[in-house]
Design a protein around this motif. Structure first.
Motif, PDB file in Angstrom:
ATOM      1  N   ASP A 219       0.818  -1.228   0.000  1.00  0.00           N
ATOM      2  CA  ASP A 219       0.000   0.000   0.000  1.00  0.00           C
ATOM      3  C   ASP A 219       0.844   1.267   0.000  1.00  0.00           C
ATOM      4  O   ASP A 219       0.430   2.287  -0.546  1.00  0.00           O
ATOM      5  CB  ASP A 219      -0.914   0.024   1.241  1.00  0.00           C
ATOM      6  N   ASN A 223      -0.386   3.536  -2.775  1.00  0.00           N
ATOM      7  CA  ASN A 223      -1.061   4.795  -2.423  1.00  0.00           C
ATOM      8  C   ASN A 223      -0.472   5.983  -3.162  1.00  0.00           C
ATOM      9  O   ASN A 223      -1.168   6.959  -3.447  1.00  0.00           O
ATOM     10  CB  ASN A 223      -0.926   5.074  -0.925  1.00  0.00           C
ATOM     11  N   SER A 229      -6.275   3.088  -4.111  1.00  0.00           N
ATOM     12  CA  SER A 229      -5.716   2.184  -3.119  1.00  0.00           C
ATOM     13  C   SER A 229      -6.033   2.632  -1.689  1.00  0.00           C
ATOM     14  O   SER A 229      -6.079   1.817  -0.759  1.00  0.00           O
ATOM     15  CB  SER A 229      -4.212   2.099  -3.343  1.00  0.00           C
ATOM     16  N   LYS A 230      -6.263   3.934  -1.526  1.00  0.00           N
ATOM     17  CA  LYS A 230      -6.603   4.431  -0.176  1.00  0.00           C
ATOM     18  C   LYS A 230      -8.009   3.978   0.206  1.00  0.00           C
ATOM     19  O   LYS A 230      -8.311   3.751   1.364  1.00  0.00           O
ATOM     20  CB  LYS A 230      -6.497   5.954  -0.131  1.00  0.00           C
TER      21      LYS A 230
END
Ligand code: SAH
Length: 342
Positions: A219, A223, A229-230
């Motif tokens: 991540d 991110n 992705s958040k």
């Protein structure tokens, strides 16, 4: 307002025929003509004069307009710039592979996922494409090239699962015997990982191939380059991918664009292999295509091969994808509106 018949399913076309006081079988005839690529009701030669008149009075057939075609000298790839009726424009790519002709279509005019390395993100989302606009990219390309298209990848501009209902309708229509009669197994939809829609997709169209754009082993990196992705972190995305495979019994593709100095180290490869261990998947490695505005650079091919070998050495199936159309900016992730309509 007149209905646009290029957007109809066969069922809707049958209801429409009923409304017009026509026989049900006319629906399949008209549907067939649309997918053969006619430009007007006049070309539907087996319809009665009265029916054609009714169509002119009650319906329209909205076609895409070919604004520009670029042909690759290297490999026969063609990039199309299509104009939509509202002034927006979209791109599609025709590619010749040994296994058949493939068209890469756009699902939205623009995109709102904002991946930092992608050309499609630059101007944000204009609007969703209709089912008809998605289908007509293929119909128009078949007509222009005179060649049958056997494979579809929904990997052009846009996030297909962000335009879910239209995507489903489009896939069902092109799969129809009177449509393009394309096998569901020859269709691939690529997503940046909209988890709830992936769940629905596995239920609605389990035979269609799914590709998930991963582009990072964790991540922390993801991110930075993929804002989605958040909202949907990698653990959840990997868990959903496992559920997808269990539910559909299909292998899943993960896409991984190698970005120099961002996600392409040996350490990154090892971490990725760890994350994907035991998953029935294939990793498609693509050295990032340079998009001037983003400032990111692609990893060299030799380095990409090494990344691939690290994965394979750890039991993860992977290939470095061959790029078609690089001389005409048609390679993956490079679709963008250069000049014509701004
Ligand atoms: N929104 C979908 C499908 C469109 S993009 C998705 O995210 O999957 C198709 C693929 O091209 C995605 O994997 C995307 O991340 C990748 N891509 C975008 N820009 C790229 C670039 N400059 N070089 C290589 N691949 C890129």
């Amino acid at each position: 307002m007149k209905t646009d018949i290029i957007n109809m399913s066969i069922k809707e076309m049958e209801q429409f025929m009923e409304q017009l006081g026509e026989k049900k079988f006319r629906a399949r005839q008209i549907f067939g003509w649309i997918y053969k690529g006619v430009d007007s009701f006049d070309e539907m030669t087996n319809l009665s004069k009265e029916l054609k008149k009714k169509l002119y009075e009650n319906a329209v057939l909205t076609k895409l307009i070919i604004l520009n075609v670029q042909k690759s000298e290297k490999d026969g790839t063609r990039k199309y710039l299509f104009g939509l009726r509202d002034g927006n424009s979209i791109e599609s790519v025709f590619m010749k592979y040994k296994f058949g002709n493939t068209v890469c279509i756009s699902s939205q005019a623009g995109c709102r996922m904002m991946c930092s390395f992608c050309a499609s993100a630059i101007n944000g989302l204009h609007r969703n494409l209709t089912a008809g606009e998605m289908a007509d990219q293929i119909i128009s390309i078949e007509k222009d090239t005179g060649e049958k298209v056997t494979n579809i990848v929904v990997m052009g501009t846009g996030e297909p699962l962000d335009n879910y209902e239209n995507l489903l309708k489009f896939i069902k229509n092109i799969h129809e015997k009177d449509g393009l009669y394309l096998s569901l197994r020859n269709i691939t939809v690529s997503t940046c990982g909209l988890i709830p829609k992936m769940t629905e997709f596995a239920e609605n169209l389990p035979q269609v191939n799914l590709a998930v754009s991963l582009h990072a082993p964790n991540d922390n990196i993801r991110n930075k380059i993929m804002p989605i992705s958040k909202k949907y972190p990698m653990d959840e995305l990997i868990a959903e991918s496992r559920r997808y495979i269990a539910k559909t019994g299909r292998r899943l593709t993960f896409e991984y664009a190698l970005i120099k100095g961002v996600n392409d180290s040996d350490k990154n490869a090892k971490e990725l292999a760890e994350r994907l261990r035991g998953i029935n998947c294939h990793v498609n490695i693509i050295p990032l295509n340079q998009v001037t505005e983003t400032g990111f650079r692609g990893t060299e091919r030799e380095e990409a091969k090494r990344f691939c070998e690290i994965l394979e050495g750890r039991g993860i199936q992977a290939t470095v994808r061959r790029e078609l159309g690089s001389d005409i900016d048609a390679a993956c992730g490079q679709l963008r509106l250069k000049s014509i309509i701004s």
